[in-house]
Design a protein around this motif. Structure first.
Motif, PDB file in Angstrom:
ATOM      1  N   ASN A   1       0.823  -1.211   0.000  1.00  0.00           N
ATOM      2  CA  ASN A   1       0.000   0.000   0.000  1.00  0.00           C
ATOM      3  C   ASN A   1       0.860   1.266   0.000  1.00  0.00           C
ATOM      4  O   ASN A   1       0.553   2.253  -0.667  1.00  0.00           O
ATOM      5  CB  ASN A   1      -0.927   0.007   1.222  1.00  0.00           C
ATOM      6  CG  ASN A   1      -2.264  -0.626   0.917  1.00  0.00           C
ATOM      7  OD1 ASN A   1      -2.388  -1.369  -0.046  1.00  0.00           O
ATOM      8  ND2 ASN A   1      -3.256  -0.359   1.729  1.00  0.00           N
TER       9      ASN A   1
ATOM     10  N   ILE B   1     -10.630   2.610   6.537  1.00  0.00           N
ATOM     11  CA  ILE B   1      -9.820   1.835   5.595  1.00  0.00           C
ATOM     12  C   ILE B   1      -9.622   0.381   6.017  1.00  0.00           C
ATOM     13  O   ILE B   1      -9.257  -0.446   5.185  1.00  0.00           O
ATOM     14  CB  ILE B   1      -8.432   2.483   5.382  1.00  0.00           C
ATOM     15  CG1 ILE B   1      -7.730   2.680   6.730  1.00  0.00           C
ATOM     16  CG2 ILE B   1      -8.562   3.785   4.633  1.00  0.00           C
ATOM     17  CD1 ILE B   1      -6.320   3.190   6.579  1.00  0.00           C
TER      18      ILE B   1
ATOM     19  N   ILE C   1      -3.837  10.063   3.655  1.00  0.00           N
ATOM     20  CA  ILE C   1      -5.191   9.525   3.800  1.00  0.00           C
ATOM     21  C   ILE C   1      -6.010  10.519   4.602  1.00  0.00           C
ATOM     22  O   ILE C   1      -5.605  10.922   5.699  1.00  0.00           O
ATOM     23  CB  ILE C   1      -5.172   8.171   4.525  1.00  0.00           C
ATOM     24  CG1 ILE C   1      -4.256   7.179   3.783  1.00  0.00           C
ATOM     25  CG2 ILE C   1      -6.577   7.590   4.643  1.00  0.00           C
ATOM     26  CD1 ILE C   1      -3.993   5.906   4.558  1.00  0.00           C
TER      27      ILE C   1
ATOM     28  N   TYR D   1     -13.451  -1.555   1.703  1.00  0.00           N
ATOM     29  CA  TYR D   1     -13.390  -0.097   1.613  1.00  0.00           C
ATOM     30  C   TYR D   1     -12.171   0.284   0.791  1.00  0.00           C
ATOM     31  O   TYR D   1     -11.058  -0.192   1.034  1.00  0.00           O
ATOM     32  CB  TYR D   1     -13.294   0.537   2.998  1.00  0.00           C
ATOM     33  CG  TYR D   1     -13.406   2.044   2.935  1.00  0.00           C
ATOM     34  CD1 TYR D   1     -14.654   2.654   2.863  1.00  0.00           C
ATOM     35  CD2 TYR D   1     -12.280   2.853   2.921  1.00  0.00           C
ATOM     36  CE1 TYR D   1     -14.773   4.031   2.778  1.00  0.00           C
ATOM     37  CE2 TYR D   1     -12.387   4.228   2.844  1.00  0.00           C
ATOM     38  CZ  TYR D   1     -13.638   4.805   2.776  1.00  0.00           C
ATOM     39  OH  TYR D   1     -13.743   6.171   2.692  1.00  0.00           O
ATOM     40  N   THR D   2     -12.369   1.142  -0.188  1.00  0.00           N
ATOM     41  CA  THR D   2     -11.267   1.598  -1.029  1.00  0.00           C
ATOM     42  C   THR D   2     -11.287   3.114  -1.102  1.00  0.00           C
ATOM     43  O   THR D   2     -12.344   3.741  -1.048  1.00  0.00           O
ATOM     44  CB  THR D   2     -11.381   1.033  -2.461  1.00  0.00           C
ATOM     45  OG1 THR D   2     -12.665   1.335  -2.990  1.00  0.00           O
ATOM     46  CG2 THR D   2     -11.178  -0.468  -2.456  1.00  0.00           C
ATOM     47  N   LEU D   3     -10.096   3.687  -1.201  1.00  0.00           N
ATOM     48  CA  LEU D   3     -10.001   5.134  -1.340  1.00  0.00           C
ATOM     49  C   LEU D   3     -10.550   5.558  -2.692  1.00  0.00           C
ATOM     50  O   LEU D   3     -10.671   4.763  -3.614  1.00  0.00           O
ATOM     51  CB  LEU D   3      -8.540   5.573  -1.198  1.00  0.00           C
ATOM     52  CG  LEU D   3      -7.870   5.188   0.135  1.00  0.00           C
ATOM     53  CD1 LEU D   3      -6.421   5.624   0.120  1.00  0.00           C
ATOM     54  CD2 LEU D   3      -8.602   5.802   1.312  1.00  0.00           C
TER      55      LEU D   3
ATOM     56  N   ASP E   1     -11.289   8.892   6.041  1.00  0.00           N
ATOM     57  CA  ASP E   1     -10.920   7.588   5.486  1.00  0.00           C
ATOM     58  C   ASP E   1     -10.112   6.763   6.480  1.00  0.00           C
ATOM     59  O   ASP E   1     -10.152   5.537   6.445  1.00  0.00           O
ATOM     60  CB  ASP E   1     -10.119   7.770   4.198  1.00  0.00           C
ATOM     61  CG  ASP E   1     -10.982   8.251   3.044  1.00  0.00           C
ATOM     62  OD1 ASP E   1     -12.135   7.800   2.951  1.00  0.00           O
ATOM     63  OD2 ASP E   1     -10.519   9.077   2.249  1.00  0.00           O
TER      64      ASP E   1
END
Length: 310
Positions: free
Chosen positions: A213, A254, A246, A259-261, A250
């Motif tokens: 990530n 997360i 972030i 859940y995705t940005l 969020d």
């Protein structure tokens, strides 16, 4: 003598009247509690049950009922959040499976329609079919892994881990990728050995997810770092970057399923939204925790905390 008997009769009568009044008052208050409780339940109201009473047993009853109402509301809220998350998860699963399957179908149709394709072109399309199929299998495996973790079916035996070595190995695995992306690797792992209670496979997977990530979302900061430290009986592993960060809203979400940005649906940042959820479950099974803090273009850090062992 007659006067004494008369006084006693009057006293007994007064006592009877007082007892009757007390019973009547108790019955009235109990009736109010029942009616009010039914009204709160029927209307799904957020009210509490309030009543001014001199009876201590009624006060205890009101406290117990209000605690039960609070727990019920919390359970309902949790159920609603889970239902919303499940709907979002199903929508995202459909999206994440539909996209590569559509691509695979397109390649296969091309191969079927164009029988005279040159061997080189045919092999190129078959390689793409294979790559997309592997992507689908990996995605399905993540779904199964998360299901096992959340159902408690996945065993995670815990042992004494040399955290320095596990951290170095994870960073080494991504070193070539970090360099190929034009990023700098900032590694701060002390020579002093630090030991913690955990599972090597689970911790390695968690670190790999977090490092992946950091490279994917923090590449704009041109640096990805790892720091190993100890604090108050805990071993802490920080994985950080200086990317766009972030947002605060969020940060609280997360670790939820799927859940995705906002930018994770574009091609460069595409992901299943399961990596951090699996990471959190793995760390929790080791008796640890993971948290995130972020300041855009300054420092975004994921911190894994485990119980330190001598």
């Amino acid at each position: 003598m007659v006067a004494v008997l008369l006084i006693l009769s009057i006293v007994l009568a007064l006592l009877n009247v007082m007892q009757w009044v007390g019973r009547k008052k108790r019955a009235g208050q109990l009736g109010y509690i029942i009616d009010k409780l039914n009204a709160i339940v029927d209307s799904s109201s957020q009210e509490q049950l309030l009543l001014f009473t001199e009876y201590p047993e009624y006060r205890q009853l009101l406290i117990a009922v209000n605690r039960l109402l609070l727990q019920t509301r919390q359970s309902e809220t949790g159920f609603m959040r889970t239902e919303i998350a499940m709907r979002r998860m199903l929508a995202n699963i459909s999206h994440d499976l539909k996209t590569p399957l559509t691509v695979v179908l397109g390649y296969i149709e091309t191969l079927n329609r164009k029988g005279g394709l040159p061997q080189e072109e045919r092999e190129r399309l078959l390689d793409k079919v294979h790559a997309k199929t592997v992507e689908i299998v990996e995605l399905i495996n993540r779904f199964f892994d998360l299901a096992k973790l959340e159902s408690g079916d996945k065993e995670l035996p815990l042992t004494r881990l040399h955290i320095n070595e596990v951290s170095r190995n994870s960073m080494l695995m991504f070193y070539d990728l970090i360099e190929s992306e034009g990023l700098q690797a900032d590694i701060d792992i002390p020579d002093k050995p630090l030991y913690a209670w955990g599972n090597e496979e689970g911790l390695s997977r968690a670190l790999n997810n977090v490092l992946s990530n950091a490279i994917r979302y923090g590449s704009q900061g041109k640096v990805v770092g790892m720091k190993l430290r100890e604090e108050q009986g805990r071993v802490l592993i920080d994985v950080w970057d200086k990317g766009k960060g972030i947002r605060e809203r969020d940060q609280e979400l997360i670790f939820e399923r799927m859940y995705t940005l906002e930018d994770s649906r574009n091609k460069r940042f595409q992901g299943s939204g399961l990596g951090l959820t699996i990471t959190k479950r793995l760390i929790e099974l080791m008796g640890g925790e993971i948290r995130v803090a972020s300041k855009p273009y300054e420092r975004t850090v994921f911190t894994i905390s485990l119980k330190k062992l001598p």
